[in-house]
Design an enzyme around this catalytic site. Structure first.
Site, PDB file in Angstrom:
ATOM      1  N   ASP A 182      24.540 -13.990  62.861  1.00  8.94           N
ATOM      2  CA  ASP A 182      23.711 -12.920  62.318  1.00  8.94           C
ATOM      3  C   ASP A 182      24.610 -11.969  61.546  1.00  8.94           C
ATOM      4  OD1 ASP A 182      22.097 -10.508  61.957  1.00  8.94           O
ATOM      5  OD2 ASP A 182      20.695 -11.434  63.364  1.00  8.94           O
ATOM      6  N   ARG A 220      10.690 -18.478  56.909  1.00 11.93           N
ATOM      7  CA  ARG A 220       9.933 -18.288  55.680  1.00 11.93           C
ATOM      8  C   ARG A 220      10.173 -19.485  54.763  1.00 11.93           C
ATOM      9  NH1 ARG A 220       7.257 -15.342  58.102  1.00 11.93           N
ATOM     10  NH2 ARG A 220       6.683 -13.173  57.671  1.00 11.93           N
ATOM     11  N   GLU A 273       2.581 -21.698  50.326  1.00 11.29           N
ATOM     12  CA  GLU A 273       1.629 -22.092  51.361  1.00 11.29           C
ATOM     13  C   GLU A 273       0.186 -22.117  50.854  1.00 11.29           C
ATOM     14  OE1 GLU A 273       2.605 -19.755  54.812  1.00 11.29           O
ATOM     15  OE2 GLU A 273       4.598 -20.679  54.959  1.00 11.29           O
ATOM     16  N   HIS A 326       2.159 -22.967  59.342  1.00 12.39           N
ATOM     17  CA  HIS A 326       2.573 -21.592  59.638  1.00 12.39           C
ATOM     18  C   HIS A 326       1.831 -21.038  60.863  1.00 12.39           C
ATOM     19  CE1 HIS A 326       4.351 -17.755  57.597  1.00 12.39           C
ATOM     20  NE2 HIS A 326       4.482 -17.721  58.919  1.00 12.39           N
TER      21      HIS A 326
END
Length: 313
Positions: free
Chosen positions: A170, A229, A258, A285
């Site tokens: 991260d 995403r 999408e 999703h």
């Protein structure tokens, strides 16, 4: 009494929960963008899911708006800079669907490794092919997690018991290693990962982050798990990496676009190639979308809104 406008479908519990902390609620999931623009000046609170972008055009008309609640984790449909410039507080609810997403990530990863999607279709067609559906074991693999927020942490926790090594990276944290994942550099992940799992928001930095150059840094050919995403990786890159063998397979809960009836010609071309690959599994999703998370998101949002009322409003 202050009023909150809700513009998306929500679990029915949202109305009494907000009323209990002193808010009047207008629940209008059928509202159109034009109506939002005309009426947003009346409201002190706004709760959204994904109906429309909350951009500067809406924000400039939201004269009384004190806060906006996003019923979910991602903030990519909000103009965060414009909201902050107006001192409009932002609350979201990653705590509400982290468990749902983590379980779903495990499910589609195991489904991919064990060819569940293929075997089910074949048996329904009368084809009993044991050898063709021989699976791959998760035990002994190294999982690289990119993004170690609520979602990444919940996924790492669920991996316990599978006998895997979990490395987490991260960019915006330090000292985040825990009992479930070892803090790692990207170089370590490039060297060791068998599976790459994305848990990053969509920003300019992460948009199409996984390109050819990025994937080529991995020493091994890898499996990709994306519940973050879709625009983190393009259809084109997916197809090219699958055809070259750099990606051994992919489990995808999100797509570059999408709105599958509104692909560009290029997107349609590469999507048509992508769906021909048996080593790809898709879900629409729904990673954080369970009956339980639908209600937990409300509880999380309202708790944060109550805190805003108590501390800042």
């Amino acid at each position: 009494m202050k009023t909150c406008l809700i513009i998306d479908l929500m679990h029915e519990s949202i109305i009494p929960l907000l009323q209990q902390i002193g808010w009047q609620v207008e629940y209008r999931p059928e509202i159109k963008r034009e109506e939002i623009l005309k009426s947003i000046h009346q409201y002190q609170g706004l709760i959204v899911r994904s109906k429309t972008n909350i951009d500067k055009k809406i924000i400039d008309r939201a004269a009384k708006l004190e806060w906006i609640g996003r019923a979910g984790a991602g903030l990519d449909q909000l103009d965060v800079e414009a909201l902050e410039a107006r001192n409009i507080r932002i609350v979201n609810a990653p705590e509400g669907n982290r468990d749902a997403l983590a379980e779903h990530a495990i499910a589609i990863l195991l489904g991919l490794f064990n060819k569940v999607h293929l075997a089910d279709c074949q048996i329904r067609q009368g084809n009993w092919d044991r050898e063709g559906n021989r699976g791959v074991e998760l035990i002994g693999k190294t999982v690289g997690i990119i993004g170690y927020g609520f979602m990444g942490q919940a996924f790492a926790r669920r991996l316990q018991g599978f006998g895997v090594e979990v490395l987490a990276y991260d960019k915006y944290k330090t000292h985040y290693g825990d009992a479930f994942a070892q803090e790692a550099s990207m170089e370590e992940i490039y060297q060791k990962a068998d599976i790459l799992s994305l848990h990053v928001p969509l920003t300019e930095e992460t948009r199409f982050m996984l390109d050819h150059a990025y994937l080529q840094k991995f020493r091994k050919n890898i499996y990709l798990l994306n519940t973050a995403r879709g625009k983190n990786i393009s259809f084109k890159t997916l197809v090219e990496a699958l055809e070259s063998g750099k990606l051994k397979g992919a489990a995808l809960d999100v797509l570059e676009n999408e709105k599958i009836k509104q692909f560009t010609p290029e997107q349609q071309h590469y999507f048509d190639l992508l769906i021909q690959h048996d080593n790809v599994i898709f879900t629409p999703h729904v990673g954080g979308w369970t009956y339980e998370s639908y209600e937990k998101i409300n509880q999380t949002l309202v708790a944060k809104i109550r805190s805003l009322n108590a501390n800042t409003l």
